[in-house]
Write a protein that holds these residues in place. Structure first.
Motif, mmCIF file in Angstrom:
data_model
loop_
_atom_site.group_PDB
_atom_site.id
_atom_site.type_symbol
_atom_site.label_atom_id
_atom_site.label_comp_id
_atom_site.label_asym_id
_atom_site.label_seq_id
_atom_site.Cartn_x
_atom_site.Cartn_y
_atom_site.Cartn_z
ATOM 1 N N LEU A 1 52.579 35.894 48.295
ATOM 2 C CA LEU A 1 51.152 36.069 48.045
ATOM 3 C C LEU A 1 50.896 36.977 46.850
ATOM 4 O O LEU A 1 49.949 36.767 46.091
ATOM 5 N N ASN A 2 51.791 37.978 46.667
ATOM 6 C CA ASN A 2 51.557 38.953 45.603
ATOM 7 C C ASN A 2 51.479 38.312 44.224
ATOM 8 O O ASN A 2 50.683 38.736 43.393
ATOM 9 N N HIS A 3 52.310 37.294 43.978
ATOM 10 C CA HIS A 3 52.276 36.629 42.680
ATOM 11 C C HIS A 3 50.864 36.138 42.367
ATOM 12 O O HIS A 3 50.329 36.370 41.282
ATOM 13 N N TYR A 4 50.268 35.463 43.363
ATOM 14 C CA TYR A 4 48.940 34.890 43.128
ATOM 15 C C TYR A 4 47.890 35.982 42.973
ATOM 16 O O TYR A 4 46.987 35.871 42.149
ATOM 17 N N LEU A 5 48.009 37.044 43.779
ATOM 18 C CA LEU A 5 47.006 38.113 43.690
ATOM 19 C C LEU A 5 47.073 38.801 42.336
ATOM 20 O O LEU A 5 46.047 39.119 41.726
ATOM 21 N N ILE A 6 48.292 39.028 41.841
ATOM 22 C CA ILE A 6 48.423 39.696 40.542
ATOM 23 C C ILE A 6 47.892 38.790 39.429
ATOM 24 O O ILE A 6 47.185 39.249 38.525
ATOM 25 N N LEU A 7 48.187 37.488 39.516
ATOM 26 C CA LEU A 7 47.640 36.566 38.514
ATOM 27 C C LEU A 7 46.112 36.563 38.553
ATOM 28 O O LEU A 7 45.453 36.596 37.506
ATOM 29 N N ALA B 1 44.186 39.024 39.504
ATOM 30 C CA ALA B 1 43.708 40.283 38.928
ATOM 31 C C ALA B 1 43.783 40.249 37.406
ATOM 32 O O ALA B 1 42.865 40.714 36.715
ATOM 33 N N ILE B 2 44.872 39.657 36.864
ATOM 34 C CA ILE B 2 45.008 39.585 35.400
ATOM 35 C C ILE B 2 43.888 38.727 34.807
ATOM 36 O O ILE B 2 43.226 39.120 33.835
ATOM 37 N N LEU B 3 43.638 37.560 35.429
ATOM 38 C CA LEU B 3 42.608 36.671 34.887
ATOM 39 C C LEU B 3 41.229 37.321 34.984
ATOM 40 O O LEU B 3 40.415 37.216 34.065
ATOM 41 N N SER C 1 40.585 40.519 34.889
ATOM 42 C CA SER C 1 40.489 41.560 33.865
ATOM 43 C C SER C 1 40.248 40.964 32.495
ATOM 44 O O SER C 1 39.463 41.510 31.705
ATOM 45 N N ILE C 2 40.915 39.818 32.203
ATOM 46 C CA ILE C 2 40.673 39.164 30.911
ATOM 47 C C ILE C 2 39.200 38.758 30.806
ATOM 48 O O ILE C 2 38.559 38.928 29.763
ATOM 49 N N ASN D 1 36.636 31.993 38.644
ATOM 50 C CA ASN D 1 37.842 31.232 38.952
ATOM 51 C C ASN D 1 38.969 32.121 39.437
ATOM 52 O O ASN D 1 39.761 31.706 40.289
ATOM 53 N N LEU E 1 40.977 31.706 42.957
ATOM 54 C CA LEU E 1 42.436 31.667 43.119
ATOM 55 C C LEU E 1 42.867 32.640 44.208
ATOM 56 O O LEU E 1 43.692 32.311 45.071
ATOM 57 N N ALA F 1 44.665 31.604 47.703
ATOM 58 C CA ALA F 1 45.985 32.146 48.025
ATOM 59 C C ALA F 1 45.964 32.824 49.394
ATOM 60 O O ALA F 1 46.867 32.619 50.226
ATOM 61 N N PHE G 1 55.238 27.878 39.171
ATOM 62 C CA PHE G 1 54.222 28.940 39.152
ATOM 63 C C PHE G 1 54.239 29.684 37.833
ATOM 64 O O PHE G 1 53.179 29.922 37.234
ATOM 65 N N ILE H 1 38.972 34.233 24.891
ATOM 66 C CA ILE H 1 38.135 35.391 24.582
ATOM 67 C C ILE H 1 38.373 35.929 23.186
ATOM 68 O O ILE H 1 37.628 36.781 22.729
ATOM 69 N N LEU I 1 44.898 26.305 36.551
ATOM 70 C CA LEU I 1 44.505 26.785 37.876
ATOM 71 C C LEU I 1 44.534 25.647 38.887
ATOM 72 O O LEU I 1 44.931 25.852 40.046
ATOM 73 N N TYR J 1 46.505 25.433 42.412
ATOM 74 C CA TYR J 1 45.908 25.086 43.711
ATOM 75 C C TYR J 1 46.764 24.046 44.431
ATOM 76 O O TYR J 1 46.915 24.112 45.653
ATOM 77 N N LEU K 1 49.434 25.651 46.085
ATOM 78 C CA LEU K 1 48.979 26.365 47.281
ATOM 79 C C LEU K 1 48.501 25.403 48.371
ATOM 80 O O LEU K 1 47.792 25.812 49.283
ATOM 81 N N TYR L 1 34.922 21.609 36.911
ATOM 82 C CA TYR L 1 35.029 22.476 35.730
ATOM 83 C C TYR L 1 35.385 21.696 34.482
ATOM 84 O O TYR L 1 34.638 21.706 33.502
ATOM 85 N N ILE M 1 38.198 49.403 33.547
ATOM 86 C CA ILE M 1 38.677 48.171 34.180
ATOM 87 C C ILE M 1 40.202 48.179 34.278
ATOM 88 O O ILE M 1 40.776 47.769 35.288
ATOM 89 N N PHE N 1 42.355 47.859 37.586
ATOM 90 C CA PHE N 1 43.365 46.817 37.699
ATOM 91 C C PHE N 1 44.697 47.392 38.186
ATOM 92 O O PHE N 1 45.327 46.879 39.113
ATOM 93 N N VAL O 1 46.541 46.512 41.752
ATOM 94 C CA VAL O 1 47.891 45.954 41.833
ATOM 95 C C VAL O 1 48.799 46.877 42.639
ATOM 96 O O VAL O 1 49.583 46.430 43.481
ATOM 97 N N ILE P 1 48.012 46.508 46.289
ATOM 98 C CA ILE P 1 48.520 45.241 46.823
ATOM 99 C C ILE P 1 50.013 45.328 47.061
ATOM 100 O O ILE P 1 50.529 44.901 48.088
#
Lengths: 99, 171
Positions: free
Chosen positions: A3-9, A11-13, A15-16, A39, A43, A47, B6, B21, B40, B44, B47, B60, B101, B105, B109, B112
């Motif tokens: 799960l962590n992989h998806y959560l970190i991705l 968070a990165i998206l 932040s971008i 989006n 995700l 996840a 992945f 951006i 994405l 999915y 997943l 989208y 931010i 972040f 992390v 988590i």
């Protein structure tokens, strides 16, 4: 794959997307960044849904997609009508609500 | 194998969103956003969210992106208007915001990493299919589903009224 992989991705998206909203001045690109943030949350929800073996997260993601579609339609209509009055989509030009 | 898929699509999503951006041209940004959405959707599928992957591409990459491209085309923005530029004057606040931010972040992390149990969870064969999601949507979540339809109707009416060409008396 955890799960962590998806959560970190996610968070990165997210932040971008936040960086895009804060740094860009083009209203259309700000809208795209907001869509990116939505989006990233989708995700994360999917996840969690997968790793908790519960379909409720899918329903939440579906609702977020609905709201994003409605928001894009209304937001782009607002951008068009702003462009009509100011001939610009630079958000620094829009300060008519300033007191 | 799963990790390889992945990694490829996660890297694709991050690279496309960074292009989105940073690029000065709106059309390139819109196309990069399509790339992000496709990556994405692939995640999915990974997943087991098959219905949502299809919807992601339809909603989208199909609908919202066409709407963005129409608006970009309709407004016909030129490069010299400085639409790609980063604002000069309040740059202090922008960098302050980015720092906050970034801190958020890192904290998220870190939280988590130390809290969640990791490991694989096996799900049933019909997890995330149209029938499974539809059954939940039309039984437990019927009211939100109906409210969403009203929301979409309101959005249609609002968009039409906002984008309508109002004839002014003094024009």
């Amino acid at each position: 794959m955890t799960l962590n992989h998806y959560l970190i991705l996610g968070a990165i998206l997210f932040s971008i997307g936040v960086v895009g909203v804060l740094t860009r001045r083009n209203a259309i690109i700000i809208y795209m960044s907001i869509e990116l943030m939505l989006n990233a949350v989708n995700l994360t929800l999917i996840a969690f849904s997968r790793y908790l073996n519960d379909l409720d997260g899918h329903i939440f993601a579906l609702m977020i997609m609905t709201v994003a579609a409605a928001e894009a339609a209304v937001g782009l209509a607002i951008i068009i009508s702003l462009f009509r009055s100011k001939e610009s989509v630079n958000v620094d030009d829009f300060n008519i609500l300033k007191g | 194998m799963q990790l390889l898929i992945f990694s490829v699509f996660a890297a694709g999503a991050i690279i496309f969103s960074l292009i989105m951006i940073t690029n000065n041209r709106s059309v390139v940004s819109a196309m990069s956003m399509v790339g992000t959405m496709f990556c994405l959707a692939a995640l999915y599928v990974l997943l087991d969210a098959h219905l949502l992957a299809a919807l992601q591409i339809i909603v989208y990459a199909g609908t919202i992106m066409v709407l963005f491209l129409f608006v970009i085309m309709l407004l016909n923005l030129r490069e010299k208007e400085g639409v790609g530029a980063v604002a000069e004057h309040n740059i202090f606040f922008q960098f302050g915001g980015i720092l906050i931010i970034g801190y958020l972040f890192i904290k998220v992390v870190g939280a988590i990493r130390e809290s969640l149990p990791s490991g694989t969870v096996s799900v049933g064969r019909d997890f995330g299919t149209v029938s499974a999601v539809g059954k939940v949507l039309f039984t437990d979540y019927l009211l939100p589903f109906e409210v969403a339809s009203i929301l979409l109707l309101a959005a249609v009416v609002g968009a039409v009224i906002l984008a309508r060409n109002i004839k002014r008396k003094d024009a």
